[in-house]
Design an enzyme around this catalytic site. Structure first.
Site, PDB file in Angstrom:
ATOM      1  N   LYS A   1       0.827  -1.211   0.000  1.00  0.00           N
ATOM      2  CA  LYS A   1       0.000   0.000   0.000  1.00  0.00           C
ATOM      3  C   LYS A   1       0.862   1.262   0.000  1.00  0.00           C
ATOM      4  O   LYS A   1       0.691   2.156  -0.840  1.00  0.00           O
ATOM      5  CB  LYS A   1      -0.918   0.029   1.240  1.00  0.00           C
ATOM      6  CG  LYS A   1      -1.961  -1.056   1.269  1.00  0.00           C
ATOM      7  CD  LYS A   1      -2.877  -0.908   2.458  1.00  0.00           C
ATOM      8  CE  LYS A   1      -2.189  -1.086   3.801  1.00  0.00           C
ATOM      9  NZ  LYS A   1      -1.656  -2.434   4.030  1.00  0.00           N
ATOM     10  N   THR A   2       1.789   1.292   0.928  1.00  0.00           N
ATOM     11  CA  THR A   2       2.628   2.479   1.041  1.00  0.00           C
ATOM     12  C   THR A   2       3.491   2.631  -0.209  1.00  0.00           C
ATOM     13  O   THR A   2       3.695   3.731  -0.719  1.00  0.00           O
ATOM     14  CB  THR A   2       3.485   2.384   2.323  1.00  0.00           C
ATOM     15  OG1 THR A   2       2.593   2.198   3.430  1.00  0.00           O
ATOM     16  CG2 THR A   2       4.307   3.630   2.539  1.00  0.00           C
TER      17      THR A   2
ATOM     18  N   ASP B   1      -2.367   7.835   3.664  1.00  0.00           N
ATOM     19  CA  ASP B   1      -1.966   6.475   4.043  1.00  0.00           C
ATOM     20  C   ASP B   1      -2.548   6.187   5.429  1.00  0.00           C
ATOM     21  O   ASP B   1      -2.858   7.107   6.177  1.00  0.00           O
ATOM     22  CB  ASP B   1      -0.432   6.374   4.079  1.00  0.00           C
ATOM     23  CG  ASP B   1       0.060   4.919   4.012  1.00  0.00           C
ATOM     24  OD1 ASP B   1      -0.788   4.004   3.914  1.00  0.00           O
ATOM     25  OD2 ASP B   1       1.284   4.698   4.067  1.00  0.00           O
ATOM     26  N   GLU B   2      -2.668   4.934   5.790  1.00  0.00           N
ATOM     27  CA  GLU B   2      -3.181   4.529   7.111  1.00  0.00           C
ATOM     28  C   GLU B   2      -4.515   5.222   7.401  1.00  0.00           C
ATOM     29  O   GLU B   2      -4.754   5.706   8.504  1.00  0.00           O
ATOM     30  CB  GLU B   2      -2.164   4.877   8.222  1.00  0.00           C
ATOM     31  CG  GLU B   2      -0.747   4.373   7.973  1.00  0.00           C
ATOM     32  CD  GLU B   2      -0.527   2.926   8.405  1.00  0.00           C
ATOM     33  OE1 GLU B   2      -1.498   2.259   8.801  1.00  0.00           O
ATOM     34  OE2 GLU B   2       0.622   2.465   8.304  1.00  0.00           O
TER      35      GLU B   2
ATOM     36  N   GLN C   1      -6.089  -3.113  10.534  1.00  0.00           N
ATOM     37  CA  GLN C   1      -4.983  -2.510  11.276  1.00  0.00           C
ATOM     38  C   GLN C   1      -5.400  -1.229  11.985  1.00  0.00           C
ATOM     39  O   GLN C   1      -4.561  -0.387  12.312  1.00  0.00           O
ATOM     40  CB  GLN C   1      -3.803  -2.224  10.341  1.00  0.00           C
ATOM     41  CG  GLN C   1      -3.207  -3.495   9.751  1.00  0.00           C
ATOM     42  CD  GLN C   1      -1.943  -3.205   8.960  1.00  0.00           C
ATOM     43  OE1 GLN C   1      -0.966  -2.710   9.500  1.00  0.00           O
ATOM     44  NE2 GLN C   1      -1.959  -3.509   7.682  1.00  0.00           N
TER      45      GLN C   1
ATOM     46  N   ARG D   1       4.470  -7.575  10.993  1.00  0.00           N
ATOM     47  CA  ARG D   1       5.701  -6.787  10.827  1.00  0.00           C
ATOM     48  C   ARG D   1       6.865  -7.682  10.432  1.00  0.00           C
ATOM     49  O   ARG D   1       7.893  -7.225   9.963  1.00  0.00           O
ATOM     50  CB  ARG D   1       6.101  -6.036  12.128  1.00  0.00           C
ATOM     51  CG  ARG D   1       5.096  -5.051  12.712  1.00  0.00           C
ATOM     52  CD  ARG D   1       4.646  -4.049  11.721  1.00  0.00           C
ATOM     53  NE  ARG D   1       3.396  -4.467  11.135  1.00  0.00           N
ATOM     54  CZ  ARG D   1       2.934  -3.991   9.982  1.00  0.00           C
ATOM     55  NH1 ARG D   1       3.604  -3.094   9.309  1.00  0.00           N
ATOM     56  NH2 ARG D   1       1.792  -4.409   9.485  1.00  0.00           N
TER      57      ARG D   1
HETATM   58  P1  ATP Z   1       1.438  -2.162   6.000  1.00  0.00           P
HETATM   59  O1  ATP Z   1       0.042  -2.694   5.934  1.00  0.00           O
HETATM   60  O2  ATP Z   1       2.217  -2.885   7.031  1.00  0.00           O
HETATM   61  O3  ATP Z   1       1.494  -0.682   6.071  1.00  0.00           O
HETATM   62  P2  ATP Z   1       1.913  -1.959   3.176  1.00  0.00           P
HETATM   63  O4  ATP Z   1       0.725  -2.558   2.527  1.00  0.00           O
HETATM   64  O5  ATP Z   1       2.003  -0.491   3.222  1.00  0.00           O
HETATM   65  O6  ATP Z   1       2.120  -2.598   4.619  1.00  0.00           O
HETATM   66  P3  ATP Z   1       4.513  -1.847   2.005  1.00  0.00           P
HETATM   67  O7  ATP Z   1       5.225  -1.459   3.261  1.00  0.00           O
HETATM   68  O8  ATP Z   1       4.284  -0.838   0.980  1.00  0.00           O
HETATM   69  O9  ATP Z   1       3.149  -2.566   2.410  1.00  0.00           O
HETATM   70  O10 ATP Z   1       5.231  -3.082   1.349  1.00  0.00           O
HETATM   71  C1  ATP Z   1       5.643  -4.225   2.105  1.00  0.00           C
HETATM   72  C2  ATP Z   1       6.931  -4.777   1.543  1.00  0.00           C
HETATM   73  O11 ATP Z   1       6.696  -5.389   0.295  1.00  0.00           O
HETATM   74  C3  ATP Z   1       7.956  -3.692   1.294  1.00  0.00           C
HETATM   75  O12 ATP Z   1       9.216  -4.208   1.620  1.00  0.00           O
HETATM   76  C4  ATP Z   1       7.809  -3.435  -0.200  1.00  0.00           C
HETATM   77  O13 ATP Z   1       8.996  -2.909  -0.763  1.00  0.00           O
HETATM   78  C5  ATP Z   1       7.494  -4.814  -0.729  1.00  0.00           C
HETATM   79  N1  ATP Z   1       6.703  -4.820  -1.986  1.00  0.00           N
HETATM   80  C6  ATP Z   1       5.500  -4.251  -2.197  1.00  0.00           C
HETATM   81  N2  ATP Z   1       5.071  -4.463  -3.464  1.00  0.00           N
HETATM   82  C7  ATP Z   1       6.028  -5.186  -4.076  1.00  0.00           C
HETATM   83  C8  ATP Z   1       6.174  -5.739  -5.403  1.00  0.00           C
HETATM   84  N3  ATP Z   1       5.256  -5.579  -6.341  1.00  0.00           N
HETATM   85  N4  ATP Z   1       7.305  -6.423  -5.664  1.00  0.00           N
HETATM   86  C9  ATP Z   1       8.250  -6.592  -4.701  1.00  0.00           C
HETATM   87  N5  ATP Z   1       8.172  -6.109  -3.448  1.00  0.00           N
HETATM   88  C10 ATP Z   1       7.081  -5.410  -3.119  1.00  0.00           C
HETATM   89 MG    MG Z   2       2.076   0.844   4.870  1.00  0.00          MG
END
Ligand code: ATP
Ligand code: MG
Length: 760
Positions: free
Chosen positions: A36-37, A226-227, A257, A612
């Site tokens: 997402k981020t 975000d969040e 979350q 995490r």
């Molecule tokens: P959270 O819910 O904990 O906030 P999030 O959904 O924001 O998580 P991110 O932190 O953006 O997730 O990504 C999680 C991990 O996965 C990061 O290390 C990111 O670089 C990696 N990632 C995300 N998308 C891809 C992709 N398409 N290919 C490879 N790695 C990815």
């Molecule tokens: Mg995130």
């Protein structure tokens, strides 16, 4: 390469869809670790790259300053890699820092002076106590903290004293209205805002001045949050106002979350997004890239037990990985020992670096035993949260001098330091000044001056007050004429604060001096980062907004200890969650509550904690734990029982025969090192964070070579370090310095005049 191809490289189809969809409301709803981020960052780069909006015409809001900084760095890097230069400062902010930016420009419209002070929660409490005394309300019968919580709740709902009055009936509510009303008057007089005010006043500003609102509506062509699951009502209202005109609002979140309802977060904001914006497009991201399959599956199994959620899937193509280690220990000491020993053994076997380990707990008080055991094994650790650096006495004292120097109306700051270090101005005198000033409707600063002129006090006291006022006058003029870094030293020196500490030989005084040195480092770092913009006011602003996760020493190589709440959004290869017991996690308050939602919120916290971990996860619990000096025997948490046994490797140290070695260490023998991970596993763990910006110290490296103009995002080549991207500049002319991030993610800083940099 085409911009869209570039920003969607390696993204999966829904991620691509979200990055490409620029116009109209967009809800990205997805589980943990699904990118997402990452999508937000790339989406913002896409908008800039496509020229759909100016770089400063996009507002991106996130939850912590650390997250905001990381996002900003990544955006610059992505743009830099595409050869796009950005001169403008981006609007990647927390809600609070966004509001400060707005208020700094317009607060005079609300009848405040431009240089307002931001009160933290302890300043706020002092102010409330002051108001209560004036109103004759007894602190024993009506604790000040209750008023603080109620006022804060009212503000989070966007309620003024009048609004609160209309909605309240009970006696305590009436008292709250009374205190709230008087508190507002005092805050205005002190030209100060509390944290909730930052949001509330911004909202007021937008409502009262439609032309100001319109300006921001037009400025921000795109808004991203975000969040979003953790936004509260007033944040929601602000976003609604800003997005009203163009409706290009993209919110990102995971209702699983949402863990800040106790701070007013309203899960409905995300659940009702499609009601607020019926034309919204919804994108679901379902692939987790962060964690091993066992971790993803175990966390999913736990969160499934919640009823208040949208149905969504989370899968991963990552390998199964290790089983979740569930560990039973006798008590919290053994538990802490187990954690410390495990980290020590793994480090000895070459697994990662200390930075790769994190320990999460439900309450801050649990950190003490962990700290003890880590210290015993000489494992470097960093505690995030707890007594925060900026809440320490000496830091607050010095910052109060600095605040008072630019905002003489700040009575709380004045009261804090008028007799610090001791200059013979006693409590009775301070009370009298306060009373006298209130009668005359003056700030205490003005009141004190008046009292001196009118010789209200005897000659001795008058002299002492005059010397204090002279000191403050001097600091006021120094504040404007000296650089921030120099001004700090002037304050330490002229107030004789440092000298007083140096005279004191106690270890506490020594620790305080070290903290002041640390503050010096923080100021120097700030001045380096901000260059010409490093004003006193911007520094104080930043300090006021530092949150738990933004501790000073991010770069230090150490194990991280923090509460589960603070861990949101972060990721670590190895995670320990300790104290996974009923009545601790879920908390006693939640297990005893009649409202099932309370346990659901704790379960979301469990989900956050577990997700995490990238590679390995430990959940530990104890048979006995001492809480407030009492022995408690709690069963293992229901959250452990909710994980299907097939994902778990269980070990108990509590019942197994114990061998006590001659050092009295009774857990080492039971520890079996079965971590069996290979090098390639480890590399995988690091590589999943492909575009993670690795913050490093900025070594001052001065090469030689010709000077030229540089700006953020520019691609450059250095003869030794290769190609990189400029992501920060400071100074000008001969003093122009640039920070360059090279392809291996190291950051180096150069004085342009001497560096052999060339544009590519
Ligand atoms: P959270 O819910 O904990 O906030 P999030 O959904 O924001 O998580 P991110 O932190 O953006 O997730 O990504 C999680 C991990 O996965 C990061 O290390 C990111 O670089 C990696 N990632 C995300 N998308 C891809 C992709 N398409 N290919 C490879 N790695 C990815
Ligand atoms: Mg995130």
């Amino acid at each position: 390469m085409d911009i869209l191809d570039f920003v969607t490289k390696n993204m999966n189809p829904p991620q691509k869809d979200a990055i490409e969809t620029l116009n109209g409301p967009l809800l990205i709803l997805a589980g943990a670790g699904s990118g997402k981020t990452r999508v937000l960052t790339h989406r913002m780069a896409n908008i800039i790259g496509q020229g759909a909006a100016a770089p400063d015409g996009i507002l991106c809001v996130t939850f912590t300053n650390k997250a905001a900084k990381e996002m900003e760095h990544r955006i610059y890097k992505i743009l830099g890699d595409m050869g796009i230069m950005v001169r403008e400062q981006l609007w990647v902010n927390t809600f609070h820092s966004f509001c400060v930016r707005v208020l700094r420009s317009h607060i005079t419209l609300l009848d405040y002076k431009q240089f307002f002070t931001i009160y933290d929660s302890s300043d706020q409490l002092s102010q409330i106590k002051k108001v209560m005394t004036a109103l004759g309300i007894n602190d024993k019968m009506y604790p000040a903290k209750n008023f603080q919580a109620r006022i804060s709740n009212a503000k989070m709902l966007g309620l003024t004293p009048e609004g609160l009055e209309r909605s309240s009936k009970r006696l305590m509510d009436q008292k709250t209205v009374e205190v709230y009303r008087a508190y507002e008057v005092e805050m205005k007089r002190a030209n100060s805002l509390d944290f909730d005010d930052l949001l509330m006043k911004t909202y007021d500003l937008f409502r009262m001045y439609p032309d100001v609102l319109k300006m921001y509506q037009e400025k921000f062509q795109y808004i991203m949050v975000d969040e979003y699951q953790d936004t509260n009502h007033i944040q929601y209202l602000i976003v609604q106002l800003l997005a009203k005109a163009h409706r290009n609002l993209c919110v990102v979140g995971d209702e699983d979350q949402s863990i800040y309802s106790w701070r007013g977060a309203d899960i409905k904001n995300i659940l009702d997004f499609e009601k607020d914006f019926p034309e919204a497009k919804v994108v679901k991201l379902e692939e987790n890239y962060r964690s091993s399959a066992n971790i993803v599956n175990a966390a999913t199994a736990v969160i499934k037990n919640n009823s208040q959620r949208k149905d969504k899937t989370l899968f991963t193509s990552n390998p199964e990985g290790d089983l979740i280690n569930v560990r039973e220990e006798r008590n919290e000491y053994d538990e802490a020992k187990f954690v410390a020993k495990t980290i020590q053994t793994m480090m000895n076997e070459g697994e990662g670096s200390y930075n790769d380990y994190a320990v999460f707990y439900r309450t801050n008080a649990q950190s003490r035993v962990l700290e003890e055991q880590l210290r015993t094994l000489a494992i470097p650790y960093r505690l995030v949260g707890g007594v925060r650096f900026y809440e320490r006495m000496e830091i607050k004292d010095i910052l109060s001098f600095m605040k008072l120097a630019i905002n003489p109306a700040d009575d709380i700051a004045l009261k804090r330091i008028i007799n610090v270090p001791a200059r013979g101005i006693g409590k009775t005198t301070i009370d009298k000044i306060e009373e006298f000033s209130a009668q005359k409707n003056m700030t205490m600063y003005e009141g004190a001056r008046n009292a001196v002129e009118q010789k209200i006090f005897n000659a001795g006291t008058t002299g002492k007050i005059r010397r204090f006022l002279d000191l403050m006058d001097e600091l006021q003029s120094s504040a404007t004429s000296f650089k921030l870094t120099d001004f700090y030293h002037i304050v330490l020196d002229r107030t004789e604060y440092l000298a007083a500490l140096k005279k004191d030989e106690s270890p506490e005084a020594q620790a305080r001096i070290e903290n002041l040195e640390e503050l010096d480092n923080a100021i120097a770092q700030f001045a380096k980062e901000r260059g010409e913009e490093a004003s006193l006011i911007s520094f104080l602003e930043e300090m006021a907004l530092v949150s738990d996760v933004d501790s000073l020493d991010q770069e230090q190589n150490s194990v991280t200890l923090m509460t589960l709440h603070i861990s949101k959004g972060l990721e670590y290869p190895y995670v320990f969650v300790v104290g996974v017991e009923e009545n601790l996690f879920p908390s006693g308050r939640a297990t005893e509550s009649e409202n099932p939602e309370d346990v659901e919120e704790e379960r979301r916290l469990a989900y956050v904690g577990m997700t995490r971990a990238r590679q390995k996860l430990w959940l530990t619990y104890t048979k006995m734990r001492r809480v407030w000096g009492q022995e408690q025997f709690n069963p293992p948490s229901r959250f452990i029982k909710e994980i299907p046994p097939s994902f778990i490797s269980f070990k108990s140290a509590a019942e197994a025969p114990r061998f006590v070695n001659r050092y009295g260490d009774s857990s080492g023998d039971l520890y079996e090192s079965k971590w069996g991970s290979t090098n390639s596993d480890r590399n995988k763990a690091r590589n999943t964070g492909g575009d993670d910006f690795d913050t490093q110290d900025f070594p001052d490296y001065d090469g030689d070579g010709g000077g030229m103009n540089y700006s953020k995002g520019m691609r450059v080549r250095h003869p030794t370090f290769g190609v990189g991207t400029v992501y920060a500049t400071e100074g000008a002319g001969d003093n122009l310095k640039v920070s360059v991030m090279f392809t291996d993610n190291t950051v180096k800083k150069f004085v342009v005049k001497y560096a052999r940099l060339e544009r590519v």
